[in-house]
Design a protein around this motif. Structure first.
Motif, short mmCIF file in Angstrom:
data_model
loop_
_atom_site.label_atom_id
_atom_site.label_comp_id
_atom_site.label_asym_id
_atom_site.label_seq_id
_atom_site.Cartn_x
_atom_site.Cartn_y
_atom_site.Cartn_z
N PHE A 25 7.66 10.20 -5.09
CA PHE A 25 7.05 9.06 -4.41
C PHE A 25 7.36 7.78 -5.16
CE2 PHE A 25 3.80 10.56 -7.37
CZ PHE A 25 3.39 9.38 -7.99
N VAL A 26 7.44 6.69 -4.41
CA VAL A 26 7.64 5.36 -4.95
C VAL A 26 6.65 4.44 -4.24
CG1 VAL A 26 9.25 3.47 -5.37
CG2 VAL A 26 10.09 5.84 -5.28
N ALA A 27 5.79 3.78 -4.98
CA ALA A 27 4.78 2.89 -4.40
C ALA A 27 4.59 1.70 -5.31
CB ALA A 27 3.46 3.64 -4.21
N HIS A 28 3.92 0.68 -4.79
CA HIS A 28 3.64 -0.48 -5.65
C HIS A 28 2.29 -1.08 -5.30
CE1 HIS A 28 5.37 -2.63 -2.14
NE2 HIS A 28 4.63 -3.66 -2.55
N LYS A 29 1.71 -1.72 -6.29
CA LYS A 29 0.45 -2.43 -6.12
C LYS A 29 0.75 -3.77 -5.45
CE LYS A 29 -3.45 -4.12 -8.95
NZ LYS A 29 -4.03 -4.10 -10.31
N PRO A 30 0.02 -4.11 -4.40
CA PRO A 30 0.31 -5.36 -3.70
C PRO A 30 0.24 -6.57 -4.62
CG PRO A 30 -1.21 -4.00 -2.43
CD PRO A 30 -1.07 -3.35 -3.77
N ASP A 31 1.10 -7.55 -4.34
CA ASP A 31 1.10 -8.80 -5.10
C ASP A 31 -0.13 -9.64 -4.77
OD1 ASP A 31 3.49 -8.77 -6.66
OD2 ASP A 31 4.61 -8.90 -4.80
N VAL A 32 -0.56 -9.57 -3.51
CA VAL A 32 -1.68 -10.39 -3.05
C VAL A 32 -2.76 -9.47 -2.54
CG1 VAL A 32 -2.40 -12.20 -1.45
CG2 VAL A 32 -0.08 -12.21 -2.38
N SER A 33 -4.01 -9.75 -2.89
CA SER A 33 -5.13 -8.94 -2.43
C SER A 33 -5.16 -8.88 -0.91
CB SER A 33 -6.45 -9.52 -2.95
OG SER A 33 -7.54 -8.77 -2.48
N GLY A 34 -5.28 -7.66 -0.38
CA GLY A 34 -5.33 -7.46 1.06
C GLY A 34 -3.98 -7.24 1.69
N ASP A 35 -2.90 -7.38 0.94
CA ASP A 35 -1.56 -7.16 1.46
C ASP A 35 -1.31 -5.67 1.53
OD1 ASP A 35 1.08 -7.29 2.19
OD2 ASP A 35 1.81 -7.71 0.17
N ARG A 36 -1.34 -5.10 2.72
CA ARG A 36 -1.17 -3.66 2.90
C ARG A 36 -0.04 -3.38 3.86
NH1 ARG A 36 -5.55 -0.58 1.33
NH2 ARG A 36 -4.08 1.13 1.59
N ALA A 37 0.58 -2.22 3.71
CA ALA A 37 1.66 -1.82 4.62
C ALA A 37 1.11 -1.61 6.02
CB ALA A 37 2.31 -0.53 4.11
N GLY A 38 1.88 -2.01 7.01
CA GLY A 38 1.45 -1.83 8.39
C GLY A 38 1.78 -0.45 8.91
N GLY A 39 1.31 -0.15 10.14
CA GLY A 39 1.61 1.12 10.76
C GLY A 39 0.64 2.21 10.38
N THR A 40 0.78 3.35 11.02
CA THR A 40 -0.10 4.47 10.75
C THR A 40 0.35 5.21 9.51
OG1 THR A 40 1.22 6.01 12.05
CG2 THR A 40 -0.46 4.76 13.22
N THR A 41 -0.51 6.08 9.02
CA THR A 41 -0.14 6.89 7.85
C THR A 41 1.10 7.71 8.13
OG1 THR A 41 -2.44 7.04 7.13
CG2 THR A 41 -0.95 8.72 6.33
N GLU A 42 1.16 8.32 9.33
CA GLU A 42 2.31 9.17 9.65
C GLU A 42 3.60 8.36 9.70
OE1 GLU A 42 3.71 12.45 13.00
OE2 GLU A 42 1.84 11.38 13.22
N ASN A 43 3.57 7.20 10.33
CA ASN A 43 4.76 6.38 10.43
C ASN A 43 5.23 5.92 9.05
OD1 ASN A 43 4.90 6.60 13.18
ND2 ASN A 43 3.76 4.72 13.57
N ALA A 44 4.28 5.58 8.20
CA ALA A 44 4.65 5.11 6.86
C ALA A 44 5.35 6.21 6.09
CB ALA A 44 3.40 4.66 6.10
N ALA A 45 4.89 7.45 6.20
CA ALA A 45 5.48 8.54 5.44
C ALA A 45 6.84 8.94 5.98
CB ALA A 45 4.56 9.75 5.46
N LEU A 46 7.00 8.93 7.30
CA LEU A 46 8.22 9.42 7.90
C LEU A 46 9.30 8.37 7.97
CD1 LEU A 46 6.83 11.56 10.86
CD2 LEU A 46 7.77 12.36 8.70
N GLY A 47 8.95 7.12 7.74
CA GLY A 47 9.92 6.06 7.94
C GLY A 47 10.54 5.50 6.68
N VAL A 48 10.45 6.20 5.56
CA VAL A 48 10.89 5.60 4.29
C VAL A 48 12.00 6.38 3.61
CG1 VAL A 48 8.68 4.49 3.87
CG2 VAL A 48 9.04 6.81 3.07
#
Length: 224
Positions: free
Chosen positions: A200-223
């Motif tokens: 896995f590769v992830a990062h802490k957002p630069d700005v508070s509240g900045d989150r990846a869009g889309g559903t959990t499933e789409n986020a996992a399958l699209g990377v």
């Protein structure tokens, strides 16, 4: 350390870029991480060779300390992996990277949790991270893990490789034929269904509240 995972290591910034290796054991990754330009800190729960002894679920470091946290096959071992993810998030600076691997279909070896790609994505997302990639471990498949660690443990490596090769070959041929009759018989789906572990590769957002869009499933399958 697999070369494909090293490619996802972040670039160090500043004069003293700190990184933390959680569950470091005898600090096997220290030389590699320092070669990447980081000042290394290794923490383990019990290994006397570790730089620091401590609990990954309650890290003994200040918030916003590290640019990079590494975790290889640790989240499957702890009692509360969600706490570990939250702690990794806490000690990272904004924009800091969290990189590692977890068990999926590998043979049981005293671990508490094995994660699907969707479960891993949810764990990271709920811990505050933006998920950049979830990658099947091409070199560690379920058939290989079962033969080496469960069905025939302690078999010498050359013998185990010879035992595995016919099964792996038949498996790949079956999926190759399947793509002509089933559109879901893709290489990605083959790996998702047969990986012994995921990176896995992830990062802490630069700005508070900045989150990846889309559903959990789409986020996992699209990377991939």
């Amino acid at each position: 350390m697999p070369a494909e995972l090293v490619e996802y290591f972040p670039k160090p910034k500043g004069h003293t870029p700190m990184m933390l290796d959680v569950g470091c054991g005898p600090m096997l990754h220290r030389e590699l991480c320092e070669a990447q330009g980081f000042r290394y800190a290794g923490l383990d729960y019990s290994d006397p060779e570790a730089m620091f002894l401590g609990d990954a679920q309650a890290l003994p470091f200040k918030s916003d300390t590290f640019q990079f946290v590494l975790s290889i096959a640790v989240m499957q071992e702890v009692e509360h992996p969600q706490l570990m993810v939250q702690e990794a998030h806490r000690v990272l600076v904004p924009g800091g990277a969290f990189v590692g691997g977890v068990a999926y279909l590998e043979a049981y070896r005293g671990t508490r949790f094995h994660f699907t790609h969707l479960g891993l994505n949810s764990l990271l997302y709920e811990g505050g991270f933006i998920v950049d990639a979830i990658i099947p471990n091409h070199g560690w498949t379920a058939p290989g893990s079962l033969l080496k660690n469960a069905l025939f443990p302690f078999v010498p490596q050359p013998v185990a490789a010879a035992m595995i090769s016919p099964i792996v070959a038949a498996h790949r041929i079956w999926w190759w034929v399947g793509r002509f009759v089933n559109p879901k018989a893709t290489e990605i789906n083959r790996l998702l269904l047969n990986a012994g572990s995921f990176y896995f590769v992830a990062h802490k957002p630069d700005v508070s509240g900045d989150r990846a869009g889309g559903t959990t499933e789409n986020a996992a399958l699209g990377v991939y």
